[in-house]
Design a protein around this motif. Structure first.
Motif, PDB file in Angstrom:
ATOM      1  N   GLY A 160       0.820  -1.213   0.000  1.00  0.00           N
ATOM      2  CA  GLY A 160       0.000   0.000   0.000  1.00  0.00           C
ATOM      3  C   GLY A 160       0.848   1.255   0.000  1.00  0.00           C
ATOM      4  N   ALA A 161       1.930   1.265   0.796  1.00  0.00           N
ATOM      5  CA  ALA A 161       2.805   2.429   0.870  1.00  0.00           C
ATOM      6  C   ALA A 161       3.522   2.672  -0.458  1.00  0.00           C
ATOM      7  CB  ALA A 161       3.818   2.236   1.991  1.00  0.00           C
ATOM      8  N   MET A 162       3.979   1.609  -1.101  1.00  0.00           N
ATOM      9  CA  MET A 162       4.665   1.757  -2.384  1.00  0.00           C
ATOM     10  C   MET A 162       3.703   2.273  -3.452  1.00  0.00           C
ATOM     11  SD  MET A 162       7.738   1.122  -1.750  1.00  0.00           S
ATOM     12  CE  MET A 162       8.382   1.155  -3.404  1.00  0.00           C
ATOM     13  N   ARG A 163       2.471   1.781  -3.411  1.00  0.00           N
ATOM     14  CA  ARG A 163       1.464   2.302  -4.351  1.00  0.00           C
ATOM     15  C   ARG A 163       1.230   3.794  -4.129  1.00  0.00           C
ATOM     16  NH1 ARG A 163      -3.567  -2.035  -4.625  1.00  0.00           N
ATOM     17  NH2 ARG A 163      -2.485  -3.681  -5.773  1.00  0.00           N
ATOM     18  N   SER A 164       1.200   4.191  -2.863  1.00  0.00           N
ATOM     19  CA  SER A 164       0.990   5.601  -2.536  1.00  0.00           C
ATOM     20  C   SER A 164       2.115   6.459  -3.097  1.00  0.00           C
ATOM     21  CB  SER A 164       0.894   5.786  -1.021  1.00  0.00           C
ATOM     22  OG  SER A 164       0.766   7.141  -0.699  1.00  0.00           O
ATOM     23  N   GLY A 165       3.358   5.976  -2.961  1.00  0.00           N
ATOM     24  CA  GLY A 165       4.499   6.716  -3.496  1.00  0.00           C
ATOM     25  C   GLY A 165       4.393   6.915  -4.995  1.00  0.00           C
ATOM     26  N   GLU A 225      -4.456  12.305  -5.541  1.00  0.00           N
ATOM     27  CA  GLU A 225      -3.367  12.562  -4.593  1.00  0.00           C
ATOM     28  C   GLU A 225      -3.803  12.347  -3.143  1.00  0.00           C
ATOM     29  OE1 GLU A 225       0.371  15.638  -4.216  1.00  0.00           O
ATOM     30  OE2 GLU A 225      -1.363  16.188  -5.408  1.00  0.00           O
ATOM     31  N   THR A 226      -5.091  12.484  -2.871  1.00  0.00           N
ATOM     32  CA  THR A 226      -5.587  12.232  -1.512  1.00  0.00           C
ATOM     33  C   THR A 226      -5.922  10.752  -1.291  1.00  0.00           C
ATOM     34  OG1 THR A 226      -7.811  12.856  -2.260  1.00  0.00           O
ATOM     35  CG2 THR A 226      -6.507  14.551  -1.171  1.00  0.00           C
ATOM     36  N   ASN A 227      -5.627   9.925  -2.286  1.00  0.00           N
ATOM     37  CA  ASN A 227      -5.832   8.467  -2.174  1.00  0.00           C
ATOM     38  C   ASN A 227      -7.291   8.085  -1.954  1.00  0.00           C
ATOM     39  OD1 ASN A 227      -3.018   8.060  -2.371  1.00  0.00           O
ATOM     40  ND2 ASN A 227      -2.778   8.377  -0.169  1.00  0.00           N
ATOM     41  N   ARG A 228      -8.186   8.825  -2.572  1.00  0.00           N
ATOM     42  CA  ARG A 228      -9.607   8.531  -2.440  1.00  0.00           C
ATOM     43  C   ARG A 228     -10.125   7.804  -3.674  1.00  0.00           C
ATOM     44  NH1 ARG A 228     -12.876  10.671   1.102  1.00  0.00           N
ATOM     45  NH2 ARG A 228     -14.543  10.858  -0.427  1.00  0.00           N
ATOM     46  N   ALA A 229     -11.221   7.055  -3.476  1.00  0.00           N
ATOM     47  CA  ALA A 229     -11.842   6.342  -4.587  1.00  0.00           C
ATOM     48  C   ALA A 229     -12.240   7.339  -5.669  1.00  0.00           C
ATOM     49  CB  ALA A 229     -13.061   5.570  -4.097  1.00  0.00           C
ATOM     50  N   PRO A 230     -12.131   6.978  -6.953  1.00  0.00           N
ATOM     51  CA  PRO A 230     -11.759   5.654  -7.480  1.00  0.00           C
ATOM     52  C   PRO A 230     -10.256   5.412  -7.588  1.00  0.00           C
ATOM     53  CG  PRO A 230     -12.318   7.119  -9.276  1.00  0.00           C
ATOM     54  CD  PRO A 230     -12.516   7.911  -8.021  1.00  0.00           C
ATOM     55  N   PHE A 231      -9.461   6.211  -6.857  1.00  0.00           N
ATOM     56  CA  PHE A 231      -8.002   6.079  -6.904  1.00  0.00           C
ATOM     57  C   PHE A 231      -7.448   5.533  -5.579  1.00  0.00           C
ATOM     58  CE2 PHE A 231      -9.351   9.850  -9.336  1.00  0.00           C
ATOM     59  CZ  PHE A 231      -8.974   9.465 -10.615  1.00  0.00           C
ATOM     60  N   GLU A 235      -5.351   1.827  -0.223  1.00  0.00           N
ATOM     61  CA  GLU A 235      -6.083   1.171   0.862  1.00  0.00           C
ATOM     62  C   GLU A 235      -7.079   0.144   0.324  1.00  0.00           C
ATOM     63  OE1 GLU A 235      -8.018   4.215   3.107  1.00  0.00           O
ATOM     64  OE2 GLU A 235      -6.332   5.585   2.938  1.00  0.00           O
ATOM     65  N   ALA A 236      -6.803  -0.426  -0.839  1.00  0.00           N
ATOM     66  CA  ALA A 236      -7.753  -1.344  -1.474  1.00  0.00           C
ATOM     67  C   ALA A 236      -8.122  -2.481  -0.525  1.00  0.00           C
ATOM     68  CB  ALA A 236      -7.146  -1.890  -2.759  1.00  0.00           C
ATOM     69  N   GLU A 237      -9.313  -2.391   0.095  1.00  0.00           N
ATOM     70  CA  GLU A 237      -9.709  -3.341   1.141  1.00  0.00           C
ATOM     71  C   GLU A 237      -9.758  -4.775   0.631  1.00  0.00           C
ATOM     72  OE1 GLU A 237     -11.445  -0.708   0.274  1.00  0.00           O
ATOM     73  OE2 GLU A 237     -11.547   0.661   2.005  1.00  0.00           O
ATOM     74  N   SER A 238     -10.211  -4.971  -0.602  1.00  0.00           N
ATOM     75  CA  SER A 238     -10.339  -6.326  -1.141  1.00  0.00           C
ATOM     76  C   SER A 238      -8.990  -6.972  -1.417  1.00  0.00           C
ATOM     77  CB  SER A 238     -11.157  -6.284  -2.441  1.00  0.00           C
ATOM     78  OG  SER A 238     -10.559  -5.395  -3.368  1.00  0.00           O
ATOM     79  N   GLU A 239      -7.921  -6.162  -1.491  1.00  0.00           N
ATOM     80  CA  GLU A 239      -6.594  -6.692  -1.784  1.00  0.00           C
ATOM     81  C   GLU A 239      -5.639  -6.593  -0.596  1.00  0.00           C
ATOM     82  OE1 GLU A 239      -5.056  -4.638  -5.203  1.00  0.00           O
ATOM     83  OE2 GLU A 239      -7.069  -4.372  -6.012  1.00  0.00           O
ATOM     84  N   LEU A 240      -5.690  -5.455   0.128  1.00  0.00           N
ATOM     85  CA  LEU A 240      -4.639  -5.143   1.108  1.00  0.00           C
ATOM     86  C   LEU A 240      -5.147  -4.957   2.536  1.00  0.00           C
ATOM     87  CD1 LEU A 240      -2.683  -2.507  -1.024  1.00  0.00           C
ATOM     88  CD2 LEU A 240      -2.266  -4.957  -0.878  1.00  0.00           C
TER      89      LEU A 240
END
Length: 354
Positions: A160-165, A225-231, A235-240
């Motif tokens: 999740g952190a790497m995706r955020s970066g 950039e705020t990591n909100r859906a659909p982006f 925090e993709a709950e179904s994956e992470l």
């Protein structure tokens, strides 16, 4: 330049009249910090409640409706629950980085609020490179997420952190370039001067089609950039599970949760300031009633916040390849062409004037 003094300048004048200048400066900083921390907390609680109410309406249900009148104290109850929860963690976590990460995220969000001109008198720090300052802070905020993922020593948190970066670095370009497009009109990075330019009309109107395109790109990139859906691949709950904050609980989790909503408010506030005249009334100058300026600012921000929530509860989550394709193949090239188009518009205006 602001017609009225900023919040810090007014506070300093009042305190200097009753105490020594050195003591007045310290008391001034403490008072302004308390004001902003209070606003930070109240705004966060309100936005969480608003998100739940909006989500409920989109899904044809009631939402929070038990605690307080119409559920208005539900988020207060949740906050008390998080304060009372035990702070757990993993045995193999890097304790220093694990504990540092939440404060990194919350402090950068709080610092960004300081340069937002809520009204002519309500701005803590009117720096002459305000736009650059906020973009720099948004770059630093992602470090807290990376620290959380690495410090947790959890593979889901790390992914999740790497995706955020990757996501933040990518969409930061579009946010910066869309703001740069509007700076071509204002000729200044200072928020107070950007507001003054709009006394004869909002920049989204003055800038014609390039300004509308810049606003659309800004809102898409700002939401990402705020990591909100659909982006919300971070925090993709179904994956992470819960992504980068999987291993956090209690108030440390609350810091991440609160920072997300405050960052939403900051994105909306920048859009209001740069595109829609900030605290200026659509019907004329508001200096005669200073608090009316604050009302207009918050009203405009709420409209944009609702738009961001509308995004979340309408569109499905993108895949990581779709997320990056949208930025690098579409938004970034469109942004670069839009800057050139805005430069032509500004040149034509100057040519006609002379």
């Amino acid at each position: 330049m602001n017609i009225s003094l900023t919040l810090s300048e007014k506070t300093h004048e009042l305190l200097s009249a009753i105490m020594p200048p050195s003591v007045a400066s310290i008391v001034e900083m403490i008072l302004i910090a308390v004001v902003y921390l209070t606003f930070f907390a109240i705004a966060g609680l309100f936005l969480v409640l608003l998100e739940r109410k909006v989500a409920a309406r989109f899904q044809l249900r009631l939402g929070p409706n038990r605690v307080g009148f119409q559920g208005w104290f539900q988020t207060v109850a949740d906050a008390l629950k998080l304060v009372s929860k035990e702070l757990t963690g993993t045995v193999k976590a890097d304790k220093f980085l694990y504990n540092l990460a939440p404060y990194f995220v919350i402090i950068t969000a709080l610092m960004a609020l300081a340069v937002i001109p809520f009204a002519g008198y309500f701005q803590a720090f009117d720096i002459n490179i305000g736009v650059l300052f906020i973009i720099a802070l948004s770059s630093i905020g992602v470090i807290g997420i990376l620290l959380a993922g690495w410090g947790s020593n959890n593979k889901f948190a790390m992914i999740g952190a790497m995706r955020s970066g990757v996501q933040t670095i990518s969409y930061e370009l579009s946010v910066g370039l869309s703001l740069l497009t509007m700076i071509l009109i204002t000729g200044s990075l200072q928020f107070s001067e950007i507001v003054e330019v709009q006394r004869n009309g909002w920049l989204i109107v003055q800038g014609h089609i390039p300004a509308v395109l810049a606003f659309m790109i800004y809102m898409i990139a700002g939401t990402a950039e705020t990591n909100r859906a659909p982006f919300d691949l971070v925090e993709a709950e179904s994956e992470l599970g819960a992504g980068f904050h999987t291993e956090y609980s209690g108030m440390k989790f609350a810091y991440f949760f609160l920072a997300e909503f405050i960052n939403m408010f900051i994105i909306a506030s920048i859009a209001v300031t740069v595109f829609f005249g900030a605290y200026l009334s659509p019907f004329g100058i508001t200096e005669s009633l200073p608090w009316l300026g604050l009302f207009w600012f918050l009203a405009k921000a709420l409209v944009l916040l609702f738009l961001m929530m509308w995004f979340r509860w309408t569109f499905p989550r993108l895949r990581i390849d779709q997320l990056l394709t949208l930025e690098w193949k579409y938004l970034l090239p469109l942004n670069l062409m839009n800057i050139v188009l805005m430069a032509v518009v500004v040149w034509l205006k100057l040519t006609i004037q002379f």
